[in-house]
Design a protein around this motif. Structure first.
Motif, PDB file in Angstrom:
ATOM      1  N   ARG A 246      -1.328  16.525  28.702  1.00 17.28           N
ATOM      2  CA  ARG A 246      -0.872  17.939  27.851  1.00 17.28           C
ATOM      3  C   ARG A 246       0.460  17.388  27.126  1.00 17.28           C
ATOM      4  O   ARG A 246       1.265  16.910  27.704  1.00 17.28           O
ATOM      5  CB  ARG A 246      -0.884  18.893  28.755  1.00 17.28           C
ATOM      6  N   GLU A 247       0.397  18.073  26.085  1.00 15.16           N
ATOM      7  CA  GLU A 247       1.570  18.003  25.214  1.00 15.16           C
ATOM      8  C   GLU A 247       3.116  18.790  25.749  1.00 15.16           C
ATOM      9  O   GLU A 247       3.073  19.662  26.649  1.00 15.16           O
ATOM     10  CB  GLU A 247       1.662  18.606  23.820  1.00 15.16           C
ATOM     11  N   LEU A 248       4.134  17.867  25.510  1.00 18.67           N
ATOM     12  CA  LEU A 248       5.351  18.339  25.861  1.00 18.67           C
ATOM     13  C   LEU A 248       6.272  19.038  24.732  1.00 18.67           C
ATOM     14  O   LEU A 248       6.837  20.018  25.119  1.00 18.67           O
ATOM     15  CB  LEU A 248       6.184  17.183  26.531  1.00 18.67           C
ATOM     16  N   PHE A 249       6.098  18.395  23.648  1.00 16.74           N
ATOM     17  CA  PHE A 249       6.661  19.129  22.554  1.00 16.74           C
ATOM     18  C   PHE A 249       5.582  19.649  21.597  1.00 16.74           C
ATOM     19  O   PHE A 249       4.688  19.375  21.673  1.00 16.74           O
ATOM     20  CB  PHE A 249       7.503  18.012  21.686  1.00 16.74           C
ATOM     21  N   HIS A 250       6.056  20.827  20.955  1.00 10.42           N
ATOM     22  CA  HIS A 250       4.913  21.501  20.294  1.00 10.42           C
ATOM     23  C   HIS A 250       5.420  22.106  18.610  1.00 10.42           C
ATOM     24  O   HIS A 250       6.565  22.559  18.616  1.00 10.42           O
ATOM     25  CB  HIS A 250       4.410  22.772  21.157  1.00 10.42           C
ATOM     26  N   ASP A 256       0.529  30.673  19.219  1.00 10.46           N
ATOM     27  CA  ASP A 256      -0.526  29.648  18.309  1.00 10.46           C
ATOM     28  C   ASP A 256      -1.081  28.650  19.195  1.00 10.46           C
ATOM     29  O   ASP A 256      -2.292  28.500  19.064  1.00 10.46           O
ATOM     30  CB  ASP A 256       0.450  29.369  17.123  1.00 10.46           C
ATOM     31  N   HIS A 257      -0.330  27.964  19.984  1.00  4.08           N
ATOM     32  CA  HIS A 257      -0.726  26.907  20.840  1.00  4.08           C
ATOM     33  C   HIS A 257      -1.705  27.621  21.701  1.00  4.08           C
ATOM     34  O   HIS A 257      -2.617  26.975  22.096  1.00  4.08           O
ATOM     35  CB  HIS A 257       0.172  26.212  21.365  1.00  4.08           C
ATOM     36  N   PHE A 258      -1.475  28.649  22.455  1.00  6.09           N
ATOM     37  CA  PHE A 258      -2.054  29.284  23.511  1.00  6.09           C
ATOM     38  C   PHE A 258      -3.265  29.584  23.083  1.00  6.09           C
ATOM     39  O   PHE A 258      -4.522  29.505  23.599  1.00  6.09           O
ATOM     40  CB  PHE A 258      -1.336  30.208  24.207  1.00  6.09           C
ATOM     41  N   ARG A 259      -3.385  30.288  21.760  1.00 12.78           N
ATOM     42  CA  ARG A 259      -4.623  30.959  21.287  1.00 12.78           C
ATOM     43  C   ARG A 259      -5.620  29.812  20.740  1.00 12.78           C
ATOM     44  O   ARG A 259      -6.681  30.105  20.446  1.00 12.78           O
ATOM     45  CB  ARG A 259      -4.151  32.029  20.343  1.00 12.78           C
ATOM     46  N   GLY A 260      -5.035  28.743  20.400  1.00 15.12           N
ATOM     47  CA  GLY A 260      -5.570  27.709  19.617  1.00 15.12           C
ATOM     48  C   GLY A 260      -5.797  27.629  18.177  1.00 15.12           C
ATOM     49  O   GLY A 260      -6.777  27.557  17.401  1.00 15.12           O
ATOM     50  N   THR A 261      -4.824  28.662  17.657  1.00 11.30           N
ATOM     51  CA  THR A 261      -4.537  29.041  16.056  1.00 11.30           C
ATOM     52  C   THR A 261      -3.931  28.026  15.528  1.00 11.30           C
ATOM     53  O   THR A 261      -2.718  27.836  15.207  1.00 11.30           O
ATOM     54  CB  THR A 261      -3.858  30.266  15.761  1.00 11.30           C
ATOM     55  N   PHE A 262      -4.786  26.970  15.017  1.00 11.46           N
ATOM     56  CA  PHE A 262      -4.133  25.601  14.442  1.00 11.46           C
ATOM     57  C   PHE A 262      -4.516  25.660  13.039  1.00 11.46           C
ATOM     58  O   PHE A 262      -5.810  25.911  12.577  1.00 11.46           O
ATOM     59  CB  PHE A 262      -4.871  24.390  14.914  1.00 11.46           C
ATOM     60  N   LEU A 267      -4.604  19.874  12.452  1.00 11.66           N
ATOM     61  CA  LEU A 267      -5.979  19.150  12.895  1.00 11.66           C
ATOM     62  C   LEU A 267      -5.976  17.954  12.408  1.00 11.66           C
ATOM     63  O   LEU A 267      -6.642  16.966  12.841  1.00 11.66           O
ATOM     64  CB  LEU A 267      -7.286  19.896  12.370  1.00 11.66           C
ATOM     65  N   GLN A 268      -5.543  17.629  11.228  1.00  7.44           N
ATOM     66  CA  GLN A 268      -5.816  16.140  10.733  1.00  7.44           C
ATOM     67  C   GLN A 268      -4.489  15.313  10.876  1.00  7.44           C
ATOM     68  O   GLN A 268      -4.675  14.225  11.225  1.00  7.44           O
ATOM     69  CB  GLN A 268      -5.568  16.415   8.986  1.00  7.44           C
ATOM     70  N   TYR A 269      -3.290  15.868  11.344  1.00  9.72           N
ATOM     71  CA  TYR A 269      -1.969  15.095  11.571  1.00  9.72           C
ATOM     72  C   TYR A 269      -1.866  14.937  13.031  1.00  9.72           C
ATOM     73  O   TYR A 269      -1.533  13.767  13.257  1.00  9.72           O
ATOM     74  CB  TYR A 269      -0.754  15.979  11.205  1.00  9.72           C
ATOM     75  N   ALA A 270      -2.356  15.733  14.022  1.00 10.17           N
ATOM     76  CA  ALA A 270      -2.109  15.468  15.077  1.00 10.17           C
ATOM     77  C   ALA A 270      -2.872  14.197  15.797  1.00 10.17           C
ATOM     78  O   ALA A 270      -3.870  13.850  15.669  1.00 10.17           O
ATOM     79  CB  ALA A 270      -2.806  16.589  16.207  1.00 10.17           C
ATOM     80  N   GLU A 271      -1.787  13.526  16.674  1.00 11.34           N
ATOM     81  CA  GLU A 271      -2.214  12.087  17.153  1.00 11.34           C
ATOM     82  C   GLU A 271      -3.003  12.128  18.340  1.00 11.34           C
ATOM     83  O   GLU A 271      -4.054  11.527  18.620  1.00 11.34           O
ATOM     84  CB  GLU A 271      -1.074  11.182  17.681  1.00 11.34           C
ATOM     85  N   ASN A 272      -2.963  13.344  19.155  1.00  6.22           N
ATOM     86  CA  ASN A 272      -3.647  13.660  20.353  1.00  6.22           C
ATOM     87  C   ASN A 272      -4.565  14.808  20.117  1.00  6.22           C
ATOM     88  O   ASN A 272      -4.373  15.790  19.221  1.00  6.22           O
ATOM     89  CB  ASN A 272      -2.899  13.879  21.614  1.00  6.22           C
ATOM     90  N   PRO A 273      -5.770  14.877  20.978  1.00  7.30           N
ATOM     91  CA  PRO A 273      -6.627  16.174  20.828  1.00  7.30           C
ATOM     92  C   PRO A 273      -6.044  17.402  21.010  1.00  7.30           C
ATOM     93  O   PRO A 273      -5.193  17.298  22.014  1.00  7.30           O
ATOM     94  CB  PRO A 273      -7.651  15.786  21.826  1.00  7.30           C
ATOM     95  N   LEU A 274      -6.068  18.512  20.205  1.00  5.01           N
ATOM     96  CA  LEU A 274      -5.401  19.772  20.515  1.00  5.01           C
ATOM     97  C   LEU A 274      -6.146  20.524  21.667  1.00  5.01           C
ATOM     98  O   LEU A 274      -7.273  20.665  21.889  1.00  5.01           O
ATOM     99  CB  LEU A 274      -5.528  20.347  19.099  1.00  5.01           C
ATOM    100  N   GLY A 275      -5.429  21.364  22.375  1.00  4.43           N
ATOM    101  CA  GLY A 275      -5.897  21.898  23.498  1.00  4.43           C
ATOM    102  C   GLY A 275      -5.421  23.504  23.161  1.00  4.43           C
ATOM    103  O   GLY A 275      -4.459  23.554  22.494  1.00  4.43           O
ATOM    104  N   ALA A 276      -6.374  24.336  23.957  1.00  2.00           N
ATOM    105  CA  ALA A 276      -5.691  25.836  23.772  1.00  2.00           C
ATOM    106  C   ALA A 276      -5.898  26.344  25.274  1.00  2.00           C
ATOM    107  O   ALA A 276      -6.225  25.859  26.252  1.00  2.00           O
ATOM    108  CB  ALA A 276      -6.810  26.639  22.966  1.00  2.00           C
ATOM    109  N   HIS A 277      -5.503  27.521  25.518  1.00  2.00           N
ATOM    110  CA  HIS A 277      -5.124  28.341  26.580  1.00  2.00           C
ATOM    111  C   HIS A 277      -4.437  27.431  27.687  1.00  2.00           C
ATOM    112  O   HIS A 277      -3.409  26.962  27.446  1.00  2.00           O
ATOM    113  CB  HIS A 277      -6.679  28.760  27.368  1.00  2.00           C
ATOM    114  N   TYR A 278      -4.741  27.354  28.645  1.00  2.00           N
ATOM    115  CA  TYR A 278      -3.992  26.655  29.908  1.00  2.00           C
ATOM    116  C   TYR A 278      -3.846  25.028  29.565  1.00  2.00           C
ATOM    117  O   TYR A 278      -2.748  24.502  30.124  1.00  2.00           O
ATOM    118  CB  TYR A 278      -4.680  26.837  31.443  1.00  2.00           C
ATOM    119  N   ASN A 279      -4.754  24.491  28.632  1.00  2.00           N
ATOM    120  CA  ASN A 279      -4.525  23.084  28.530  1.00  2.00           C
ATOM    121  C   ASN A 279      -3.975  22.974  27.041  1.00  2.00           C
ATOM    122  O   ASN A 279      -3.463  21.826  26.714  1.00  2.00           O
ATOM    123  CB  ASN A 279      -6.045  22.359  28.170  1.00  2.00           C
ATOM    124  N   CYS A 280      -3.248  23.813  26.612  1.00  2.00           N
ATOM    125  CA  CYS A 280      -2.432  23.603  25.411  1.00  2.00           C
ATOM    126  C   CYS A 280      -1.124  23.026  25.618  1.00  2.00           C
ATOM    127  O   CYS A 280      -0.520  22.470  24.913  1.00  2.00           O
ATOM    128  CB  CYS A 280      -2.040  25.246  24.717  1.00  2.00           C
TER     129      CYS A 280
END
Length: 320
Positions: A246-250, A256-262, A267-280
């Protein structure tokens, strides 16, 4: 008469059984183990279980501007910034263009004595570059890590220190939210904050002393240009994830991260898969971006001034 006694007996037994059932259900729901597990899921606050004696010393460089002195700058100065071992606001400062209340506030906060900073969003590369050069020339031997943040970044300093305690400041490494595009090996989100090891800062300074490397001193996108210069000296971005990936820096706000409002660009730039809710986000999360002043105070209150009290449940558990 016997019927009446039997009815009373059955009623008493029913009451006792009902009372016992309530107690059992209460214990099952509110046992210490169950309560603690729920608490750990719903409570988002600072874990301060780190050793201050072995904690790395961090130097915070916070980019701001005079028109934000009484809003963004003030909020950060009253919340997370003092938790850094030392911090400076990096800003252009021209007293004759400021209002009296802005001047009065500026006299109360640590502003880095850097001259010739050009105002404007288009000059963030210059502002960050001058900030890191200032840190090297004045504080290189006094601190282990050097972090750059914006005036709409919220930083959980204790989590940053806990993370950096496991890293080696003698390595040419940086940490932040990783984008996989544009720069070789990617670059960090500027607004999500990023941190340079002492060795990385040394190499950044050397790069700017070598005209052949052609490190950009102004213009372009600040986070891209800083990363491009560091790559020319062999500095690489480290892995900024917890053990559950899970990400440390956001780069966005917590909501926005918790809701998954990306946005599409993330979506194109992120190196790692994006997570939402408790996995955000990691429960040892370090930073969020796009945090306005009122939310700086809100997050600071929730993280540092509130705490779930579980003694009542522990007491009930110990009585049985």
């Amino acid at each position: 008469m016997w019927a009446m006694l039997n009815n009373k007996r059955f009623l008493s037994i029913g009451i006792v059984l009902g009372f016992i059932t309530v107690i059992v259900i209460f214990q099952l729901i509110f046992s210490t183990k169950h309560y603690d597990s729920v608490s750990s899921m719903i409570q988002y606050r600072v874990n301060q279980n780190y050793n201050h004696a072995t904690s790395p010393r961090i130097f915070c460089l916070i980019l701001t501007s005079p028109n934000s002195f009484l809003s963004r700058t003030k909020a950060i100065n009253e919340t997370w910034a003092p938790r850094c071992d030392r911090y400076f606001f990096i800003t252009e400062y021209i007293p004759e263009t400021l209002k009296p209340e802005q001047i009065q506030f500026a006299e109360q906060i640590p502003i880095a004595p850097i001259k010739n900073i050009t105002a404007g969003y288009d000059h963030l590369t210059q502002k960050s570059t001058l900030a890191f050069l200032f840190a090297y020339e004045n504080y290189f031997n006094d601190f282990d890590w050097f972090i750059k943040a914006d005036d709409d970044t919220f930083l959980i300093v204790e989590h940053l220190k806990a993370f950096l305690r496991e890293q080696n400041t003698s390595e040419p490494v940086t940490f932040g939210y990783n984008f996989k595009v544009i720069v070789p090996k990617g670059y960090h989100s500027g607004g999500g904050s990023y941190v340079l090891s002492r060795e990385s800062l040394r190499r950044f300074y050397e790069a700017h002393q070598d005209p052949a490397l052609n490190c950009r001193k102004d213009g372009g996108s600040e986070d891209v240009e800083i990363a491009s210069c560091l790559r020319k000296k062999g500095v690489y971005p480290g892995k900024s994830l917890d053990k559950q990936n899970r990400e440390l820096f956001h780069p966005l706000s917590f909501a926005d991260h918790f809701r998954g409002t990306f946005p599409d660009w993330l979506l194109q730039y992120a190196e790692n898969p994006l997570g939402a809710h408790y996995n955000c986000c990691s429960d040892q999360t370090i930073s969020f971006h796009y945090v306005p002043p009122e939310e700086q105070y809100l997050m600071n209150f929730l993280l540092y001034r509130t705490q779930v009290k579980s003694n009542i449940f522990k007491s009930n558990s110990s009585m049985t």
